[in-house]
Design an enzyme around this catalytic site. Structure first.
Site, PDB file in Angstrom:
ATOM      1  N   ASP A 240       0.470   2.681  10.027  1.00 24.58           N
ATOM      2  CA  ASP A 240       0.772   3.796   9.134  1.00 24.58           C
ATOM      3  C   ASP A 240       1.620   4.805   9.892  1.00 24.58           C
ATOM      4  O   ASP A 240       1.244   5.245  10.986  1.00 24.58           O
ATOM      5  CB  ASP A 240      -0.515   4.473   8.657  1.00 24.58           C
ATOM      6  CG  ASP A 240      -1.331   3.592   7.716  1.00 24.58           C
ATOM      7  OD1 ASP A 240      -0.893   2.457   7.456  1.00 24.58           O
ATOM      8  OD2 ASP A 240      -2.388   4.047   7.262  1.00 24.58           O
TER       9      ASP A 240
ATOM     10  N   ASP B 138      -3.715   1.100  -5.845  1.00 27.30           N
ATOM     11  CA  ASP B 138      -4.642   1.961  -5.128  1.00 27.30           C
ATOM     12  C   ASP B 138      -5.583   2.564  -6.158  1.00 27.30           C
ATOM     13  O   ASP B 138      -5.130   3.205  -7.121  1.00 27.30           O
ATOM     14  CB  ASP B 138      -3.893   3.067  -4.388  1.00 27.30           C
ATOM     15  CG  ASP B 138      -2.827   2.509  -3.450  1.00 27.30           C
ATOM     16  OD1 ASP B 138      -3.053   1.431  -2.876  1.00 27.30           O
ATOM     17  OD2 ASP B 138      -1.775   3.154  -3.297  1.00 27.30           O
TER      18      ASP B 138
END
Length: 249
Positions: free
Chosen positions: A8, A129
């Protein structure tokens, strides 16, 4: 089943957030490309990259860091975060990205998803998500009234082949994935499902493999050294065979 170590990126650095909270950030490496090389050295066959700045702002702010990753490794790289225009998709593909993951735009701009799939086929994946079974958008800051399984079926209809499913409440918590939701999603279509969020033990990995999932993303558990990548590979079997870049193993 393919294991995807996660990188990330925020501000050009390799970080992790807790439950997608941008105020709860830990920096693990100043060089995402060095981190990618380390995962490749440890046996990774695919890297999962998220542009956290892009996910929040809709602008791909870490494109240079992503390009450096694709140059640094000899394994495929999939990238998500802030992919909301064809220009961003084109730029990632040009930078050597093997699979581009569309997130928020799947809800906000369905025509864009259709165009991306028409142009790039199986090089396009979609990230679903979810919070309590409902789709979340804009870097997880907004929750919609769209059921995740309903979005999954629409994506199947338009030709998407790969889904990254993240349970936000499990992400970064080291408490295991939401197996119940993953089971529902995996049985709702023939799409390749990649589990994301909460994968933290060898037992988690074995259970996901036994559920016949296509892949699993591992993040914080690796960086906090709760789980070694060697152990993760052992859990999944680590068959060093040829594999389809986009298809089920």
């Amino acid at each position: 089943m393919i294991l995807f170590p996660a990188i990330d990126i925020r501000g050009g650095k390799c970080v992790r957030l807790k439950q997608g909270d941008y105020s709860q950030e830990t920096v693990y490496n100043d060089s995402p490309s060095d981190m990618a090389k380390e995962w490749e050295r440890q046996g990774a066959e695919y890297i999962h990259v998220v542009d956290l700045d892009g996910a929040k702002t809709g602008n791909s702010l870490n494109s240079e860091a992503i390009r450096q990753i694709t140059k640094a490794v000899n394994i495929p790289v999939q990238v998500g975060g802030g992919v909301r225009t064809m220009e961003t998709v084109d730029a990632h593909i040009a930078n050597g990205v093997s699979r581009v993951i569309i997130g928020t735009a799947a809800i906000q701009d369905p025509s864009f998803v259709k165009e991306a799939v028409a142009n790039y086929g199986e090089k396009i994946a979609v990230s679903i998500d979810a919070r309590n079974g409902f789709v979340a958008t804009d870097g997880w800051t907004e929750t919609t009234d769209v059921k995740a399984v309903k979005l999954l079926r629409w994506l199947d209809d338009i030709g998407v082949k790969t889904i990254v499913y993240t349970d936000i409440l499990k992400d970064g918590m080291l408490q295991g994935p939401n197996f119940d939701e993953l089971y529902v999603m995996n049985k709702a279509s023939d799409l390749d499902i990649i589990a994301s969020g909460g994968v933290s033990t060898a037992e988690d990995i074995v259970k996901l493999k036994n559920m016949d999932l296509y892949g699993a993303i591992i993040g914080k558990a690796l960086y906090e050294e709760n789980l070694s990548f060697e152990t993760a590979l052992e859990a999944v079997g680590n068959e060093k065979t040829n594999y389809s870049l986009y298809g089920r193993r």
